[in-house]
Write a protein that holds these residues in place. Structure first.
Motif, PDB file in Angstrom:
ATOM      1  N   ALA A  83       0.842  -1.201   0.000  1.00  0.00           N
ATOM      2  CA  ALA A  83       0.000   0.000   0.000  1.00  0.00           C
ATOM      3  C   ALA A  83       0.872   1.245   0.000  1.00  0.00           C
ATOM      4  CB  ALA A  83      -0.914  -0.016   1.220  1.00  0.00           C
ATOM      5  N   ALA A  84       1.963   1.195   0.771  1.00  0.00           N
ATOM      6  CA  ALA A  84       2.861   2.349   0.841  1.00  0.00           C
ATOM      7  C   ALA A  84       3.520   2.591  -0.523  1.00  0.00           C
ATOM      8  CB  ALA A  84       3.929   2.105   1.903  1.00  0.00           C
ATOM      9  N   LEU A  85       3.893   1.505  -1.197  1.00  0.00           N
ATOM     10  CA  LEU A  85       4.521   1.648  -2.516  1.00  0.00           C
ATOM     11  C   LEU A  85       3.530   2.217  -3.528  1.00  0.00           C
ATOM     12  CD1 LEU A  85       6.613  -1.628  -2.608  1.00  0.00           C
ATOM     13  CD2 LEU A  85       7.518   0.675  -2.804  1.00  0.00           C
ATOM     14  N   ARG A  86       2.289   1.741  -3.462  1.00  0.00           N
ATOM     15  CA  ARG A  86       1.246   2.264  -4.359  1.00  0.00           C
ATOM     16  C   ARG A  86       1.076   3.763  -4.144  1.00  0.00           C
ATOM     17  NH1 ARG A  86      -3.103  -0.301  -6.493  1.00  0.00           N
ATOM     18  NH2 ARG A  86      -4.468   1.184  -5.465  1.00  0.00           N
ATOM     19  N   ALA A  87       1.103   4.151  -2.877  1.00  0.00           N
ATOM     20  CA  ALA A  87       0.936   5.577  -2.577  1.00  0.00           C
ATOM     21  C   ALA A  87       2.154   6.367  -3.065  1.00  0.00           C
ATOM     22  CB  ALA A  87       0.747   5.752  -1.077  1.00  0.00           C
ATOM     23  N   GLN A  88       3.333   5.787  -2.863  1.00  0.00           N
ATOM     24  CA  GLN A  88       4.565   6.478  -3.272  1.00  0.00           C
ATOM     25  C   GLN A  88       4.563   6.766  -4.781  1.00  0.00           C
ATOM     26  OE1 GLN A  88       8.109   4.319  -2.205  1.00  0.00           O
ATOM     27  NE2 GLN A  88       9.408   5.642  -3.425  1.00  0.00           N
ATOM     28  N   TYR A  89       4.055   5.815  -5.560  1.00  0.00           N
ATOM     29  CA  TYR A  89       4.032   5.998  -7.017  1.00  0.00           C
ATOM     30  C   TYR A  89       2.685   6.561  -7.514  1.00  0.00           C
ATOM     31  CZ  TYR A  89       8.451   3.533  -7.157  1.00  0.00           C
ATOM     32  OH  TYR A  89       9.758   3.175  -6.970  1.00  0.00           O
ATOM     33  N   GLN A  90       1.914   7.115  -6.589  1.00  0.00           N
ATOM     34  CA  GLN A  90       0.652   7.809  -6.897  1.00  0.00           C
ATOM     35  C   GLN A  90      -0.400   6.916  -7.540  1.00  0.00           C
ATOM     36  OE1 GLN A  90       1.386  11.351  -9.181  1.00  0.00           O
ATOM     37  NE2 GLN A  90       2.495  12.317  -7.526  1.00  0.00           N
ATOM     38  N   LEU A  91      -0.289   5.617  -7.343  1.00  0.00           N
ATOM     39  CA  LEU A  91      -1.287   4.732  -7.952  1.00  0.00           C
ATOM     40  C   LEU A  91      -2.629   4.813  -7.225  1.00  0.00           C
ATOM     41  CD1 LEU A  91       0.798   1.563  -8.853  1.00  0.00           C
ATOM     42  CD2 LEU A  91      -0.242   3.192 -10.410  1.00  0.00           C
ATOM     43  N   ASP A  92      -2.631   5.464  -6.069  1.00  0.00           N
ATOM     44  CA  ASP A  92      -3.890   5.588  -5.336  1.00  0.00           C
ATOM     45  C   ASP A  92      -4.585   6.927  -5.632  1.00  0.00           C
ATOM     46  OD1 ASP A  92      -1.908   7.054  -4.190  1.00  0.00           O
ATOM     47  OD2 ASP A  92      -2.431   6.613  -2.110  1.00  0.00           O
ATOM     48  N   ARG A  93      -4.001   7.725  -6.536  1.00  0.00           N
ATOM     49  CA  ARG A  93      -4.592   9.033  -6.847  1.00  0.00           C
ATOM     50  C   ARG A  93      -5.631   8.897  -7.949  1.00  0.00           C
ATOM     51  NH1 ARG A  93      -0.385  12.697  -5.389  1.00  0.00           N
ATOM     52  NH2 ARG A  93      -1.726  14.460  -5.918  1.00  0.00           N
ATOM     53  N   PRO A  94      -6.579   9.865  -8.060  1.00  0.00           N
ATOM     54  CA  PRO A  94      -7.586   9.791  -9.133  1.00  0.00           C
ATOM     55  C   PRO A  94      -6.937   9.893 -10.523  1.00  0.00           C
ATOM     56  CG  PRO A  94      -8.101  11.516  -7.533  1.00  0.00           C
ATOM     57  CD  PRO A  94      -6.749  11.013  -7.185  1.00  0.00           C
ATOM     58  N   LEU A  95      -7.610   9.288 -11.498  1.00  0.00           N
ATOM     59  CA  LEU A  95      -7.049   9.229 -12.862  1.00  0.00           C
ATOM     60  C   LEU A  95      -6.695  10.601 -13.437  1.00  0.00           C
ATOM     61  CD1 LEU A  95      -8.878   6.454 -14.896  1.00  0.00           C
ATOM     62  CD2 LEU A  95      -6.535   6.554 -14.118  1.00  0.00           C
ATOM     63  N   PRO A  96      -7.608  11.611 -13.344  1.00  0.00           N
ATOM     64  CA  PRO A  96      -7.265  12.907 -13.954  1.00  0.00           C
ATOM     65  C   PRO A  96      -5.981  13.506 -13.354  1.00  0.00           C
ATOM     66  CG  PRO A  96      -9.583  12.828 -13.363  1.00  0.00           C
ATOM     67  CD  PRO A  96      -8.962  11.617 -12.792  1.00  0.00           C
TER      68      PRO A  96
END
Lengths: 598, 324
Positions: free
Chosen positions: B49-62
């Motif tokens: 989860a931390a890695l996903r957040a680090q690479y902004q994969l948890d941010r909205p598409l736009p």
């Protein structure tokens, strides 16, 4: 007067000492092969090889990074394993620990403290000395939450981190928050990082951004047998001999034997076989049974070796997730069957594991009835029953569980549940793994004989993982996991109901069933048990419970198949990763140039 | 000039549209780069989860699209999760290797197809023409993959050429001539596969276009005037037949980055093919999106070049454009 007499004498002494120091430094710099008296080298037993030459291997694609802190893919880890070293190492042949950078270690009577003494005279591949501060720095970085190093999870025990302190320049003390049954195996694979190169980027918060493949050779260092020489994008990675490496052979020759180690990037398995066949690479590993037989039929200056069953276990599992309101009525109906232990036991009884070994692995594999693969010599429960395939037993179990048989639309026998509905479900499998697709097809055929209608759905691997671990919209799945180590610790998240790889129902807040709670207890207890016998007893019981409840229906484990040119000395493939390169420092070319330096 | 700018404007709109579609389709595909870590029992879900957040994969598409577009405008072209570095340097090296292969193959293919097509058109319907038609038809039905594999097997059996890669291990220590020879040896197989797969289509187009012109009354008149055969064929007939061939040439340019991907994977050529395949399978999003964008740029440029060439070669287009 005294002073006047003392002057020249002092100067002479100083000049002599300075000259001697200069000479010794000069020698050390010019010829790192010469052992200093203080160096404590690790003498490796085995065939004495020949120095020189270039070893060439193919990697199925490019490694992505040289930085152990961010390496997530197998290829990067394999290359990093060769360029770096750990304090204590698991010998891939014996599966036991052996000293590496640590000359020795002592465990306190309460099992909470590990005192590790480093070897004298250790140097990184750029010639910089290693001391306890490098070890302290390494563990500080691994444990730093902001770095997100995958190693961090290994160093957190019962929610608390391991602490490290320095006793002197060569002694470090690790304090564990709780006893840890894994013991010194914990240190295997934890590369000791060069503080002199990484401290600045770490302080600047950039330690994860360095160590790309494009890094200049003089900007990267490790303690492994080879160091970075050249990277050609998309084509190859060239490593050269680390002249400061800390191992020798029995004759005192400093290892490694080869001057260069080249990894060619070859994008597919067939091209890898062609390169080996045409003599462009010296060895090949992770062969499929088909390629192994092809190569074995046309031996042209090379030898093929079946190293025996490895640690990979393939299994079928059903969707036992509790999705609450999100569950579709269809899945709810199917989960009634899947949650019935006699249904899972019947499926297990109907699966022809011998046929899987014969048809998928061409006989080069072993049928499986438990999570511990046969390649794991110490931890398998030998008392575990290995019942042969029995359709009668499967039918009896199904009948007992309220299933019955009727006629299908084409007149064939069809299994019906207690509500009179036909038993139909799908099995997901990875489309990129031909072996597992074959297994799923064989299971489909086996279950047809019980009247179950099974559809095999091959999915691209990431989509499959998404279905199984995220959306959880699936009926059943065939998958495989290769344990990293023989110790149960390497599969802990498969066992524990809270684990992310407890695939049939991952990341549970509380164990969904009594038997999962019991497994949780046994596994947690064995993790803190002090002796092997205690741990083994608990682990054996966990294996029994798993076999009784069959949340995973184990299928088969493939053999580790490899090959090497006849000219490659000390080629002894192991069943633990890295299968062929685990003793890369001892690999040598029997036809290496004669004039290679000793 | 106005014609050129109008086409350029269209090309920019097209690229923008493709960038949005490529971004949407790639990001909406199930799974992400860190999913494979889920199968590593030693990595905790919190780390993923931390890695996903680090690479902004948890941010909205736009937000992610704008962030990527910003990176494209700054020349970095996004960030590769796998290589942990900006995409541009990773992609450029491979694109250069791909272009070396495809430009060579395209030049050779056109160099063979033009004279052979004209030669065949001149003998239209006769035995040599029919033999060539059969040969091109046979090559057309063989899939690229089979062609590449066949060439590889031949090489393994004969040992005439290296079985993949772009240079030898000792490339750095070779003389300039040696380097050229080494590169040529490594290029032979993939270039041969590309030429053999592209040649039949080119020959057939050239043949059809020239054969159509050869029957025209002005050609009969020219022949009557005693213009030599070679001049007649290459200066007059080929020029008149150029329109469809120029369009085809534009298409060849468009396929420069995308036409060799399969052959590169089979023959281990260090181009975009292996990189894109691996990136697609591992969901290294921005490498895939940039790869698609690059290929589109070549396609658009190919069309633009073809349009300009047509404008230059065909007076009717000039007149039409001026009338608008």
């Amino acid at each position: 007067m005294k002073n006047r007499r003392a002057g020249p004498h002092w100067r002479r002494t100083f000049l002599c000492s300075f000259a001697l120091l200069f000479l010794s430094l000069g020698q050390a710099a010019a010829s790192p092969q010469q052992k200093s008296i203080k160096e404590e080298l690790f003498v490796l037993p085995g065939e004495v090889g020949k120095r020189g030459g270039r070893l060439v291997f193919a990697l199925r694609g490019e490694p992505k990074t040289l930085n152990p802190l961010i390496a997530a893919d197998t290829r990067s880890r394999e290359v990093i394993g060769i360029m770096q070293a750990d304090l204590v190492h698991i010998n891939r042949a014996t599966q036991l620990t052996e000293p590496a950078l640590a000359k020795s270690w002592k465990i306190s009577p309460d099992g909470l403290q590990y005192t590790i003494v480093l070897r004298h005279g250790l140097k990184f591949s750029d010639g910089q000395p290693l001391d306890a501060d490098d070890v302290l720095f390494t563990f500080r970085v691994y444990l730093d939450e902001n770095v997100h190093a995958p190693q961090r999870d290994l160093l957190i025990i019962s929610g608390k981190p391991i602490t490290v302190r320095k006793l002197d320049a060569r002694t470090v003390v690790f304090r564990l928050p709780k006893t840890y049954g894994v013991g010194e195996r914990l240190f295997d694979g934890l590369a000791i990082l060069p503080r002199h190169l990484l401290e600045k980027p770490y302080q600047e918060g950039k330690v994860s951004q360095i160590g790309t493949l494009a890094t200049a050779a003089n900007q990267w260092a490790g303690l492994g047998p080879f160091r970075l020489k050249e990277y050609v994008a998309g084509q190859r990675l060239v490593l050269e001999r680390n002249p400061y490496y800390w191992k020798t052979d029995v004759n005192g020759n400093r290892l490694p034997y080869a001057d260069e180690l080249v990894f060619l990037f070859v994008p597919n398995a067939d091209a890898q076989v062609l390169k080996f066949q045409s003599g462009e690479t010296d060895a090949i590993a992770q062969l499929s049974a088909e390629n192994f037989s092809v190569l074995s039929r046309q031996l042209r200056g090379y030898t093929m070796v079946d190293a025996g069953p490895g640690l990979e276990y393939n299994f079928l599992f059903f969707n036992l997730n509790d999705l609450g309101e999100k569950t579709s009525p269809e899945l709810t109906r199917k989960q009634k069957w899947f949650r019935e232990v006699r249904f899972r036991q019947a499926v297990s009884a109907a699966v022809d594991r011998e046929a899987i070994v014969r048809l998928v692995y061409q006989g080069r594999g072993t049928p499986l009835w438990g999570l511990v693969a046969p390649g794991n010599r110490r931890w398998g429960n030998e008392e575990l029953a290995h019942p042969p395939r029995s359709l009668e037993r499967a039918r009896a179990l199904l009948k007992d569980a309220g299933f019955s048989w009727g006629n299908g639309p084409n007149g064939e026998s069809s299994l019906l549940d207690s509500e009179g509905k036909p038993v139909e479900f799908s099995i997901l499998t990875s489309s990129t793994n031909a072996d597992r697709a074959k297994m799923a097809t064989l299971i489909q055929d086996d279950l047809k004989q019980l009247g179950m209608r099974v559809q095999v759905v091959p999915l691209e691997f990431r989509s499959l993982l998404d279905r199984v671990t995220q959306t959880k919209e699936y009926d059943a799945c065939v998958m495989g996991i290769a344990s990293y180590d023989a110790d149960p610790n390497s599969d802990i998240n498969v066992w524990l109901s809270s684990g992310g790889t407890h695939l049939w129902n991952p990341s549970q807040e509380h164990p969904a069933t009594a038997w999962e709670a019991e497994i949780d207890r046994l596994i947690s207890e064995q993790m803190i048990a002090r002796t092997f016998a205690q741990r083994k007893k608990l682990y054996d019981r966990a294996q029994e419970i798993l076999a009784e409840n069959q949340p995973m229906i184990f299928l088969a484990s493939p053999d580790i198949l490899a090959g090497a040119k006849n000219s490659l000395g000390n080629f002894q493939p192991a069943v633990l990763e890295p299968y062929v390169l685990w003793n890369v420092e001892q690999l040598h070319l029997k036809n290496a140039p004669e004039n290679a330096p000793r | 000039m106005r014609f050129f700018f109008r086409r350029l404007r269209h090309a920019c709109f097209l690229l923008f549209g493709v960038s949005i579609l490529a971004f949407l389709f790639t990001t909406l595909a199930p799974g992400n780069y860190f999913d494979e870590m889920r199968l590593n029992p030693q990595i905790a879900p919190e780390t993923m989860a931390a890695l996903r957040a680090q690479y902004q994969l948890d941010r909205p598409l736009p937000v992610r699209y704008v962030s990527w577009m910003n990176s494209v405008l700054h020349g970095q072209m996004g960030f590769s999760f796998a290589y942990n570095s900006p995409v541009a340097p990773i992609l450029f090296v491979r694109a250069r290797n791909t272009l070396l292969l495809t430009i060579t193959a395209t030049l050779i293919a056109w160099g063979i197809a033009l004279p052979l097509g004209v030669w065949s058109a001149e003998r239209f319907g006769r035995l040599p023409d029919r033999l060539l038609s059969w040969a091109t038809a046979a090559l057309l039905v063989i899939p690229d993959l089979a062609l590449a594999l066949g060439l590889l097997v031949l090489t393994v059996r004969t040992g005439w050429f290296p079985t993949g890669s772009m240079t030898s291990l000792d490339f750095g220590s070779l003389s300039l001539g040696g380097k050229f020879r080494d590169l040529a040896l490594h290029m032979t197989l993939p270039v041969a596969a590309l030429v053999l797969s592209g040649l039949p289509l080119l020959i057939r187009h050239v043949r059809a276009a020239v054969a159509e012109v050869l029957d025209a009354p002005f050609m009969l008149a020219a022949r009557g005037h005693g213009i030599p055969r070679r001049t007649l064929l290459y200066r007059y007939a080929l020029r008149v037949a150029a329109n469809p061939l120029i369009s085809l040439f534009g298409f060849s340019i468009g396929a420069l980055l995308s036409g060799s991907l399969l052959v590169e994977v089979v023959m281990s050529w260090p181009g975009l093919g292996p990189l894109l395949l691996e990136s697609i399978l591992s969901r290294d999003l921005y490498v895939v999106i940039d790869g698609v964008l690059f290929s589109t740029m070549f396609l658009v440029s190919g069309n633009l070049i073809a349009d300009i060439l047509l404008y230059w070669a065909d007076p009717r287009i000039r007149t039409e454009s001026a009338a608008r």
